[in-house]
Design an enzyme around this catalytic site. Structure first.
Site, PDB file in Angstrom:
ATOM      1  N   PHE A 279      55.844  23.239   4.204  1.00 39.61           N
ATOM      2  CA  PHE A 279      54.513  23.681   3.808  1.00 39.61           C
ATOM      3  C   PHE A 279      54.550  25.145   3.349  1.00 39.61           C
ATOM      4  CE2 PHE A 279      50.391  25.645   5.090  1.00 39.61           C
ATOM      5  CZ  PHE A 279      49.595  24.994   4.155  1.00 39.61           C
ATOM      6  N   GLN A 280      54.015  25.383   2.184  1.00 40.26           N
ATOM      7  CA  GLN A 280      53.955  26.714   1.567  1.00 40.26           C
ATOM      8  C   GLN A 280      55.333  27.342   1.403  1.00 40.26           C
ATOM      9  OE1 GLN A 280      50.929  29.124   3.572  1.00 40.26           O
ATOM     10  NE2 GLN A 280      49.376  28.313   2.165  1.00 40.26           N
TER      11      GLN A 280
ATOM     12  N   MET B  28      40.357  42.326 -28.533  1.00 42.76           N
ATOM     13  CA  MET B  28      41.541  42.405 -29.385  1.00 42.76           C
ATOM     14  C   MET B  28      41.891  41.042 -29.967  1.00 42.76           C
ATOM     15  SD  MET B  28      43.547  44.687 -30.628  1.00 42.76           S
ATOM     16  CE  MET B  28      43.712  46.118 -29.570  1.00 42.76           C
TER      17      MET B  28
ATOM     18  N   GLU C 206      46.299  38.331  -3.991  1.00 46.41           N
ATOM     19  CA  GLU C 206      47.609  38.978  -3.903  1.00 46.41           C
ATOM     20  C   GLU C 206      48.005  39.703  -5.186  1.00 46.41           C
ATOM     21  OE1 GLU C 206      47.706  35.524  -0.941  1.00 46.41           O
ATOM     22  OE2 GLU C 206      47.047  35.824  -3.021  1.00 46.41           O
TER      23      GLU C 206
ATOM     24  N   LYS D 112      59.859  33.563   8.546  1.00 41.83           N
ATOM     25  CA  LYS D 112      58.934  33.783   9.660  1.00 41.83           C
ATOM     26  C   LYS D 112      59.656  34.035  10.974  1.00 41.83           C
ATOM     27  CE  LYS D 112      54.801  31.746  11.799  1.00 41.83           C
ATOM     28  NZ  LYS D 112      53.825  30.621  11.715  1.00 41.83           N
TER      29      LYS D 112
END
Length: 625
Positions: free
Chosen positions: A137-138, A502, A75, A187
């Site tokens: 959940f999630q 760096m 993502e 959802k």
């Protein structure tokens, strides 16, 4: 229930004079149709449980040819790809992610876009409304998590709000100082049916999001007087000039008053670096002549720049002899780090055009003598402290690779990751507006490859090149799979020195060579074999004699390529302004006595193109050097 059933006409489209209709449809359809109406052609994302109603409708949208979805492998890459898409086009980039870890994986990309003022709309799935707050959940509170790193955010509580929220999000993302906007969609809102009334683009009125476009006339007049009386002026141009498309106005102002121009990392491309008035980038790894110029100027004209610490060095010694004009659309930036003598709040391009119009109205003549000695002084600094490209007997220098790429592909779009390679790319390649795409404010490693995917998706047949480092590249190398799946023709040049370059340079310079956790050589993959595993072309170059041919082969290949350029391992990026030092106190300036051992970058007397001293003729215009 994704497809609509039309019922009664209710809303008039003022810009098209067509009758809109109320449609009975799902929240997911309302979202996808709204995105289509706002000109969205590409979406970068990754599905998951909470966002499946939206992906189900996306499937239908793709089948109709309304939109194309690019399935990333992580993502974070979706956010960076949307970011790159936006930087290259000026349009709003769009990314999708599901709830919980999908949404939190967008955080770095949102912060990157926020720091660099990039217009983006991130759409996340969320658990169903009854489950919010139950540690389902999630479930994560992505609205709360991202509050400091977005310009605005929404949670869609009911499907009937979808059209309005999408219209507002696009307006906010790309109005005034741009930035990312988050839309979190539970959802069950995706499944919910509603009476959907489309909201046309631009047909929103949001208090607080109506920025001033025109500058105050009194402030503009004051700015012009300061310019007229200045003998050592300097234009200091930032990313706001790119956003507003002000490059032509900057050129006209600079030429009329004979003002040298320096740009920030974000401002690269706003002014032609081959122009005689250009002094290139300033700041921590800017040119010596730009840093000396800002230290000695008597007037600093800040255009869409925010006085970032990597530009200013020690702030109280930055342009300490100068009066300041600050032009910016964000009033919060004006006076934040440096109090201006003339503050002009408004769109950069609009304000500069107002100034130019005022110059014509007042009949202010071009005065070539006022800054003549100032420009002569700057050119002397340019001669004494040029950027140099070292040549070593036993290895290729990173600068050689980047210079060769820039010479063979001068009109490409370039993305970078973050580190030494980024600074060398900024130093040795010239860019047009929107052709330099790099994480500047946040400094996000892993940005370059997914951003290049977004750029290439946007610009079609144009050449897109990602310049990366071996450490940065490994943070999102899984996106080779996205390149392979969609045939995204990005060329990646890997500046491979086996270190976090760096970090190693800082450890050498400031930490007595204690190289703690910066050596990447153990466990370094064979990048050619890695490319083969993904089914794309991999190349390696170790010898200077092969360099130009390898780059030509890479650029001519019809498909994505990764070129592993194995370079000198301990090369440092100079000049460098150490933390806490002024811009005039630079490390690593070239020893004039040793310049004959390096490839000096000189300027063509005719077209001002950069050339190594080894060239006998300028490749751009043929002038003898």
């Amino acid at each position: 229930m994704g497809y609509p059933n039309q019922t009664k006409p209710t809303l008039n489209h003022p810009e098209t004079e067509t009758i809109e209709t109320v449609q009975r449809c799902t929240g997911a359809f309302a979202l996808m149709d709204s995105l289509k109406r706002h000109g969205v052609e590409h979406i970068f994302g990754y599905p998951g449980g909470a966002i499946l109603p939206i992906y189900d409708e996306l499937h239908r949208s793709e089948a109709r040819g309304d939109v194309k979805h690019i399935l990333v492998r992580h993502e974070q890459a979706a956010a960076h790809a949307a970011d790159g898409y936006a930087r290259a086009t000026g349009k709003v980039g769009v990314c999708f992610a599901t709830s919980g870890p999908g949404a939190t994986n967008l955080v770095t990309g949102l912060a990157t876009a926020h720091m660099d003022s990039i217009p983006m709309v991130a759409i996340t799935g969320q658990v169903a409304r009854p489950a919010i707050g139950t540690d389902a959940f999630q479930e994560t509170d992505i609205f709360g998590i991202t509050l400091p790193i977005v310009k605005h955010s929404y949670v869609v509580r009911q499907a009937s709000d979808m059209a309005r929220i999408v219209a507002e999000a696009f307006h906010i993302a790309n109005t005034g100082r741009p930035g990312p906007v988050l839309i979190d969609i539970p959802k069950d809102v995706g499944f919910e049916e509603c009476d959907y009334v489309p909201v046309p683009p631009g047909q929103v009125n949001i208090p607080g999001f109506r920025p001033t476009q025109k500058g105050n006339i009194r402030a503009l007049s004051q700015a012009i007087k300061l310019i007229e009386t200045s003998e050592r002026p300097l234009l200091y141009v930032g990313g706001g000039a790119i956003t507003s498309g002000a490059h032509e106005e900057i050129k006209q102002l600079a030429e009329h008053f004979q003002i040298p121009v320096t740009t920030t990392l974000m401002g690269l491309g706003a002014f032609d670096e081959n122009h005689p008035l250009s002094v290139s980038m300033l700041g921590m790894h800017g040119t010596a002549y730009a840093n000396y110029a800002v230290s000695e100027c008597d007037l600093l004209i800040a255009v869409g720049a925010r006085f970032d610490d990597r530009v200013t060095g020690k702030l109280d010694e930055f342009a300490s002899h100068a009066k300041v004009i600050h032009i910016d659309i964000d009033p919060a930036e004006v006076g934040k780090n440096r109090a201006p003598d003339a503050a002009v709040v408004g769109d950069v391009r609009t304000c500069l055009q107002q100034m130019l119009d005022r110059v014509v109205e007042l009949q202010i003549p071009q005065n070539l003598d006022r800054t003549k000695s100032w420009l002569k002084r700057i050119n002397r600094w340019r001669e004494v402290y040029p950027l140099v490209v070292p040549r070593y007997e036993d290895s290729i220098s990173p600068q050689e690779v980047i210079l060769e790429v820039g010479q063979q592909a001068p009109y490409a779009y370039y993305t970078t990751d973050v580190g030494q390679h980024q600074m060398w790319a900024a130093q040795f390649i010239q860019y047009g507006p929107r052709r330099w795409i790099s994480s500047s404010g946040l400094g996000t490693m892993g940005y370059g490859l997914p951003a290049a995917m977004g750029v290439k998706t946007a610009v079609g047949e144009e050449q897109v090149i990602c310049i990366s480092g071996d450490a940065s590249f490994q943070m999102n190398l899984q996106e080779l799979g996205t390149l392979a799946q969609y045939g995204i023709n990005v060329k990646t040049v890997l500046i491979n020195n086996g270190w976090q370059g760096m970090v190693r340079q800082w450890q050498q310079t400031f930490f007595q060579e204690r190289y703690s956790a910066s050596n990447m050589q153990v466990g370094m993959p064979d990048f050619v074999k890695l490319c083969e595993a993904y089914g794309i072309k991999g190349m390696v170059v170790r010898d200077r004699a092969e360099l130009a041919t390898a780059i030509t082969e890479m650029l001519n290949y019809d498909g994505p390529v990764l070129l592993d350029a194995q370079v000198k391992k301990d090369e440092n990026c100079y000049p460098m302004v150490a933390p806490g030092k002024s811009n005039a106190q630079m490390l690593g300036l070239p020893d004039i006595k040793q310049l004959d051992q390096a490839v000096e970058v000189i300027y063509c007397s005719n077209c001002r193109a950069k050339n190594p001293v080894t060239n006998k003729f300028c490749p751009d215009c043929g002038t003898k050097l």
